[in-house]
Design an enzyme around this catalytic site. Structure first.
Site, PDB file in Angstrom:
ATOM      1  N   GLN A 105      -8.262  44.995 -16.142  1.00 15.19           N
ATOM      2  CA  GLN A 105      -9.469  45.266 -16.587  1.00 15.19           C
ATOM      3  C   GLN A 105      -9.220  46.283 -17.880  1.00 15.19           C
ATOM      4  O   GLN A 105      -9.708  46.004 -18.885  1.00 15.19           O
ATOM      5  CB  GLN A 105     -10.392  46.070 -15.586  1.00 15.19           C
ATOM      6  CG  GLN A 105     -11.645  46.743 -16.167  1.00 15.19           C
ATOM      7  CD  GLN A 105     -12.389  47.500 -15.194  1.00 15.19           C
ATOM      8  OE1 GLN A 105     -13.466  47.173 -14.574  1.00 15.19           O
ATOM      9  NE2 GLN A 105     -11.782  48.632 -15.045  1.00 15.19           N
ATOM     10  N   HIS A 162       0.080  39.493 -10.732  1.00  8.33           N
ATOM     11  CA  HIS A 162      -0.711  40.198 -11.440  1.00  8.33           C
ATOM     12  C   HIS A 162       0.088  41.592 -11.709  1.00  8.33           C
ATOM     13  O   HIS A 162      -0.373  42.331 -12.651  1.00  8.33           O
ATOM     14  CB  HIS A 162      -2.008  40.480 -10.676  1.00  8.33           C
ATOM     15  CG  HIS A 162      -2.930  41.138 -11.561  1.00  8.33           C
ATOM     16  ND1 HIS A 162      -3.217  40.402 -12.877  1.00  8.33           N
ATOM     17  CD2 HIS A 162      -3.645  42.184 -11.535  1.00  8.33           C
ATOM     18  CE1 HIS A 162      -4.550  41.265 -13.365  1.00  8.33           C
ATOM     19  NE2 HIS A 162      -4.661  42.387 -12.623  1.00  8.33           N
TER      20      HIS A 162
END
Length: 335
Positions: free
Chosen positions: A191, A305
């Site tokens: 994010q 990730h």
């Protein structure tokens, strides 16, 4: 799992058509020009020094007037005893993270830079607590999370507030007396990388941007192929609101890093992980391939990730040092 998406060669060549929404630039210009409620001028940022127990790093509790003039918290860390205007790294956080505690995240200050970590409004329930509420939660029809909060319109969407907060944090650091306004880099993971891309497109004159496995890129594709949160929030919402597919993706297009990348001109160092099932690599490459400024990418072929983690921090340290020294960038992609 060696790949979560397209192959590396396919990702490098991937340039899907993503139409820019009407009024994109005007929407953001109007958003960033807004003042506090009632037209009153925004309050000044506050930097209150705290006793963190550290000797070699100074820590400051930060409050910056964000969207609608409401305070956004953060931590500013600076090397103790530093003289002269400092280069500055402004960092945005991953999904669910808050600013944490004053003595955390010391790498950039230890490297000799000012380092501002922005709290993300309404977040901070995971490994690091937050102190900035989101006082405008949006529609009652959203599903848990943030991607569908206020999704009925770009004007009410959650990330309109967050991106505005981020821009105003960068502006606050440009005005800080100990910071060189020409040497500010923005960065973030997931994010935070998506927010950094948006800021790169919205704030001219940045020294650099480092989006790390960025979220919020090519959102229509991500919502259709990602099997793990947070992108699954969009699918969950559309399972309930079957008639809103087109307007939902229209709203989200104003916050898509692939569009903001086309407005960015600062040098960029991306990282992308080919086994990433949270931010699929094709979506990250969409933003990288459309990025309008000078750019490098570090590809972590067998990582998820977590990306390059501390190995990539070493790449970033070297890249920022060369950038601030005015040295030629290493333009070699590393896979």
């Amino acid at each position: 799992m060696p790949s979560a998406d397209l192959t590396l060669a396919e990702c490098r060549a991937y340039r899907p058509e993503l139409p820019l929404p009407d009024g994109f630039d005007a929407f953001w210009s109007d958003t960033l020009d807004e003042r506090a409620p009632g037209g009153a001028p925004d309050r000044r940022p506050r930097f209150d020094e705290v006793d963190s127990g550290l000797v070699q790093v100074r820590a400051y509790d930060v409050s910056v007037p964000g969207h609608d003039g409401r305070p956004v918290r953060g931590w500013l860390r600076m090397p103790a005893g530093a003289t002269g205007p400092l280069g500055c790294v402004v960092e945005f956080l991953g999904y669910g993270r808050g600013r944490g505690l004053a003595h955390e995240q010391l790498m950039w200050a230890c490297a000799g830079y000012a380092h501002l970590v922005m709290d993300t409004r309404g977040q901070g329930w995971s490994s690091a607590t937050g102190d900035t509420p989101d006082t405008d939660p949006g529609s009652a029809g959203s599903v848990p999370g943030f991607l569908t909060r206020g999704v009925e319109s770009p004007a009410t969407h959650y990330y309109r507030r967050v991106f505005t907060d981020a821009v105003r944090c960068v502006r606050a650091m440009r005005e800080h007396p100990e910071v060189d306004p020409a040497r500010i880099v923005v960065t973030g993971v997931s994010q935070g990388g998506g927010i950094a891309l948006a800021v790169a497109g919205l704030v001219p004159g940045l020294a650099g941007v480092m989006p790390d496995v960025p979220f919020l890129c090519n959102i229509p594709r991500a919502a259709r192929i990602a099997a793990t949160p947070p992108y699954t929030e969009i699918a969950a919402y559309l399972r309930l609101h079957r008639d809103r597919v087109e307007p939902v993706f229209h709203t989200l297009s104003y916050f898509d890093g692939a569009h903001h990348a086309t407005r960015a001109t600062a040098p960029a160092l991306f990282s992308i992980a080919m086994a990433d099932d949270i931010c699929p690599p094709s979506t990250c490459f969409t933003a990288y391939n459309r990025y309008a400024g000078p750019k490098d990418v570090r590809v972590y072929e067998f990582n998820g990730h977590e990306g390059g983690a501390e190995h990539h921090r070493a790449e970033q340290l070297a890249w920022v040092r060369a950038l601030f020294a005015g040295l030629p960038a290493d333009r070699t992609d590393r896979a």
